[in-house]
Design a protein around this motif. Structure first.
Motif, PDB file in Angstrom:
ATOM      1  N   VAL A  17      55.904  27.290  42.073  1.00  0.00           N
ATOM      2  CA  VAL A  17      56.771  26.839  40.977  1.00  0.00           C
ATOM      3  C   VAL A  17      57.033  27.974  39.986  1.00  0.00           C
ATOM      4  CG1 VAL A  17      56.917  25.255  39.011  1.00  0.00           C
ATOM      5  CG2 VAL A  17      56.177  24.414  41.256  1.00  0.00           C
ATOM      6  N   LEU A  18      56.021  28.784  39.705  1.00  0.00           N
ATOM      7  CA  LEU A  18      56.228  29.918  38.813  1.00  0.00           C
ATOM      8  C   LEU A  18      57.232  30.903  39.406  1.00  0.00           C
ATOM      9  CD1 LEU A  18      52.577  30.356  37.554  1.00  0.00           C
ATOM     10  CD2 LEU A  18      54.585  30.123  36.066  1.00  0.00           C
ATOM     11  N   HIS A  19      57.141  31.148  40.705  1.00  0.00           N
ATOM     12  CA  HIS A  19      58.140  32.012  41.345  1.00  0.00           C
ATOM     13  C   HIS A  19      59.530  31.374  41.294  1.00  0.00           C
ATOM     14  CE1 HIS A  19      56.039  35.535  42.947  1.00  0.00           C
ATOM     15  NE2 HIS A  19      54.998  34.746  43.184  1.00  0.00           N
ATOM     16  N   GLU A  20      59.606  30.073  41.497  1.00  0.00           N
ATOM     17  CA  GLU A  20      60.889  29.375  41.420  1.00  0.00           C
ATOM     18  C   GLU A  20      61.477  29.462  40.004  1.00  0.00           C
ATOM     19  OE1 GLU A  20      62.802  27.761  43.617  1.00  0.00           O
ATOM     20  OE2 GLU A  20      61.523  27.467  45.377  1.00  0.00           O
ATOM     21  N   SER A  21      60.603  29.442  38.993  1.00  0.00           N
ATOM     22  CA  SER A  21      61.061  29.403  37.600  1.00  0.00           C
ATOM     23  C   SER A  21      61.684  30.710  37.130  1.00  0.00           C
ATOM     24  CB  SER A  21      59.879  29.064  36.675  1.00  0.00           C
ATOM     25  OG  SER A  21      59.021  30.176  36.511  1.00  0.00           O
ATOM     26  N   GLY A  22      61.236  31.810  37.707  1.00  0.00           N
ATOM     27  CA  GLY A  22      61.705  33.108  37.239  1.00  0.00           C
ATOM     28  C   GLY A  22      61.010  33.586  35.977  1.00  0.00           C
ATOM     29  N   LEU A  23      60.048  32.823  35.463  1.00  0.00           N
ATOM     30  CA  LEU A  23      59.312  33.217  34.261  1.00  0.00           C
ATOM     31  C   LEU A  23      58.314  34.326  34.582  1.00  0.00           C
ATOM     32  CD1 LEU A  23      58.548  29.630  32.902  1.00  0.00           C
ATOM     33  CD2 LEU A  23      60.136  31.278  31.863  1.00  0.00           C
ATOM     34  N   PRO A  24      58.062  35.221  33.635  1.00  0.00           N
ATOM     35  CA  PRO A  24      57.053  36.262  33.874  1.00  0.00           C
ATOM     36  C   PRO A  24      55.651  35.674  33.846  1.00  0.00           C
ATOM     37  CG  PRO A  24      57.890  36.423  31.626  1.00  0.00           C
ATOM     38  CD  PRO A  24      58.720  35.369  32.312  1.00  0.00           C
ATOM     39  N   PHE A  25      54.822  36.077  34.786  1.00  0.00           N
ATOM     40  CA  PHE A  25      53.442  35.597  34.825  1.00  0.00           C
ATOM     41  C   PHE A  25      52.581  36.582  35.602  1.00  0.00           C
ATOM     42  CE2 PHE A  25      55.050  34.182  38.870  1.00  0.00           C
ATOM     43  CZ  PHE A  25      53.963  34.178  39.732  1.00  0.00           C
ATOM     44  N   GLU A  26      51.286  36.461  35.394  1.00  0.00           N
ATOM     45  CA  GLU A  26      50.310  37.242  36.137  1.00  0.00           C
ATOM     46  C   GLU A  26      49.474  36.286  36.967  1.00  0.00           C
ATOM     47  OE1 GLU A  26      46.331  40.039  35.340  1.00  0.00           O
ATOM     48  OE2 GLU A  26      47.566  39.353  33.645  1.00  0.00           O
ATOM     49  N   ALA A  27      49.315  36.584  38.246  1.00  0.00           N
ATOM     50  CA  ALA A  27      48.490  35.758  39.131  1.00  0.00           C
ATOM     51  C   ALA A  27      47.127  36.415  39.277  1.00  0.00           C
ATOM     52  CB  ALA A  27      49.162  35.599  40.487  1.00  0.00           C
ATOM     53  N   VAL A  28      46.071  35.670  38.944  1.00  0.00           N
ATOM     54  CA  VAL A  28      44.707  36.209  38.959  1.00  0.00           C
ATOM     55  C   VAL A  28      43.884  35.449  39.998  1.00  0.00           C
ATOM     56  CG1 VAL A  28      42.629  36.672  37.616  1.00  0.00           C
ATOM     57  CG2 VAL A  28      44.883  36.731  36.508  1.00  0.00           C
ATOM     58  N   PRO A  29      43.397  36.127  41.036  1.00  0.00           N
ATOM     59  CA  PRO A  29      42.566  35.437  42.030  1.00  0.00           C
ATOM     60  C   PRO A  29      41.266  34.938  41.406  1.00  0.00           C
ATOM     61  CG  PRO A  29      43.270  37.604  42.828  1.00  0.00           C
ATOM     62  CD  PRO A  29      43.587  37.547  41.376  1.00  0.00           C
ATOM     63  N   ALA A  30      40.954  33.673  41.668  1.00  0.00           N
ATOM     64  CA  ALA A  30      39.698  33.074  41.202  1.00  0.00           C
ATOM     65  C   ALA A  30      39.098  32.319  42.375  1.00  0.00           C
ATOM     66  CB  ALA A  30      39.959  32.145  40.023  1.00  0.00           C
ATOM     67  N   PRO A  31      38.452  33.024  43.296  1.00  0.00           N
ATOM     68  CA  PRO A  31      37.942  32.386  44.519  1.00  0.00           C
ATOM     69  C   PRO A  31      37.030  31.205  44.211  1.00  0.00           C
ATOM     70  CG  PRO A  31      37.754  34.783  44.654  1.00  0.00           C
ATOM     71  CD  PRO A  31      38.136  34.463  43.254  1.00  0.00           C
ATOM     72  N   THR A  32      37.301  30.085  44.863  1.00  0.00           N
ATOM     73  CA  THR A  32      36.553  28.861  44.566  1.00  0.00           C
ATOM     74  C   THR A  32      35.099  28.950  45.029  1.00  0.00           C
ATOM     75  OG1 THR A  32      37.436  27.925  46.620  1.00  0.00           O
ATOM     76  CG2 THR A  32      38.569  27.352  44.576  1.00  0.00           C
ATOM     77  N   LYS A  33      34.802  29.813  45.977  1.00  0.00           N
ATOM     78  CA  LYS A  33      33.422  29.921  46.475  1.00  0.00           C
ATOM     79  C   LYS A  33      32.566  30.826  45.591  1.00  0.00           C
ATOM     80  CE  LYS A  33      34.387  28.831  51.309  1.00  0.00           C
ATOM     81  NZ  LYS A  33      34.373  29.316  52.716  1.00  0.00           N
ATOM     82  N   THR A  34      33.064  32.000  45.259  1.00  0.00           N
ATOM     83  CA  THR A  34      32.256  32.948  44.498  1.00  0.00           C
ATOM     84  C   THR A  34      32.382  32.762  42.993  1.00  0.00           C
ATOM     85  OG1 THR A  34      34.006  34.630  44.367  1.00  0.00           O
ATOM     86  CG2 THR A  34      32.589  34.649  46.330  1.00  0.00           C
ATOM     87  N   LYS A  35      33.524  32.231  42.534  1.00  0.00           N
ATOM     88  CA  LYS A  35      33.804  32.061  41.094  1.00  0.00           C
ATOM     89  C   LYS A  35      33.823  33.397  40.354  1.00  0.00           C
ATOM     90  CE  LYS A  35      33.230  27.417  41.290  1.00  0.00           C
ATOM     91  NZ  LYS A  35      33.574  27.066  42.647  1.00  0.00           N
ATOM     92  N   LYS A  36      34.027  34.499  41.094  1.00  0.00           N
ATOM     93  CA  LYS A  36      34.052  35.818  40.478  1.00  0.00           C
ATOM     94  C   LYS A  36      35.493  36.333  40.403  1.00  0.00           C
ATOM     95  CE  LYS A  36      29.678  36.451  39.724  1.00  0.00           C
ATOM     96  NZ  LYS A  36      29.177  36.490  38.335  1.00  0.00           N
ATOM     97  N   LEU A  37      35.904  36.741  39.207  1.00  0.00           N
ATOM     98  CA  LEU A  37      37.236  37.293  38.994  1.00  0.00           C
ATOM     99  C   LEU A  37      37.261  38.764  39.398  1.00  0.00           C
ATOM    100  CD1 LEU A  37      38.009  35.656  35.532  1.00  0.00           C
ATOM    101  CD2 LEU A  37      38.787  34.905  37.790  1.00  0.00           C
ATOM    102  N   PRO A  38      38.446  39.324  39.602  1.00  0.00           N
ATOM    103  CA  PRO A  38      38.529  40.733  40.025  1.00  0.00           C
ATOM    104  C   PRO A  38      37.814  41.712  39.088  1.00  0.00           C
ATOM    105  CG  PRO A  38      40.649  39.656  40.312  1.00  0.00           C
ATOM    106  CD  PRO A  38      39.766  38.681  39.589  1.00  0.00           C
ATOM    107  N   ASP A  39      37.741  41.370  37.792  1.00  0.00           N
ATOM    108  CA  ASP A  39      37.077  42.261  36.845  1.00  0.00           C
ATOM    109  C   ASP A  39      35.572  42.005  36.738  1.00  0.00           C
ATOM    110  OD1 ASP A  39      36.930  39.903  35.424  1.00  0.00           O
ATOM    111  OD2 ASP A  39      38.227  40.552  33.768  1.00  0.00           O
TER     112      ASP A  39
END
Length: 203
Positions: free
Chosen positions: A17-39
């Protein structure tokens, strides 16, 4: 805006939906198993419930639950017609579809099948009930390209994602010709392809 997602999970719906909207956004992976963010941070510090999706707005507010997120995004770009106007019967039909997909298909249907601790007898009964629901969806899609008719909406993004889980849990939708055609139709949309590619789901 930031969308916290896990590849292929229900968060793919607001990602589309965000891609359909054309709005600017950042996608951040949040794996459901590890719960660890890229940072290296713990995702539960952002969402104590630990699951996705979560949308963080530019002012710091956070919105959980896919059906709420996709409607929020749609309402930021009314010209895109991703959701009918509030107060119309069409909007309530959209909410009806989002709730049906969330409860009858997603949580009540597919979620138990992904649970390795669920007994096989329960999974078999769940598959039977789920296929009955999907057969109903197939009938509803007869003669119309999208769930609300001729116009793509956020409800289509959610149904597309959930229907795509069948191949992972032994639920074959191939005999459901209207639903199969729907999945192919939605899957061919450029915004859907972009979201799939971003999540590493498209080679």
């Amino acid at each position: 805006m930031k969308l916290y997602y896990s590849p292929g999970a229900c968060s793919l719906s607001p990602h589309i939906v965000l891609h359909e909207s054309g709005l600017p956004f950042e996608a951040v992976p949040a794996p459901t198993k590890t719960k660890k963010l890229p940072d290296g941070r713990d995702y539960t510090a952002i969402n104590p419930l630990g699951y996705v999706p979560l949308l963080e707005l530019d002012d710091g507010q956070r919105l959980r639950e896919g059906p709420a997120i996709v409607q929020y995004v749609a309402d930021q770009v009314p010209a895109k017609q991703l959701a009918p106007a509030w107060g119309t019967m069409a909007r309530y039909r959209l909410i009806e579809w989002l709730n049906f997909t969330a409860t009858e298909l997603h949580k009540g249907g597919f979620s138990p099948l992904f649970n390795p601790a669920m007994p096989d007898a329960v999974k078999d009964a769940t598959r039977t009930r789920l296929l009955q629901r999907l057969q109903w969806v197939d009938g509803e899609l007869a003669g119309r390209p999208y769930v609300l008719g001729d116009t793509f909406s956020v409800a289509d993004a959610y149904l597309f994602v959930v229907a795509g889980w069948g191949k992972y849990v032994g639920v074959d939708i191939a005999p459901l010709q209207n639903l199969t055609a729907f999945v192919a139709r939605v899957g061919a949309r450029p915004a859907v392809q972009a979201a799939l590619r971003a999540e590493g789901l498209l080679k």
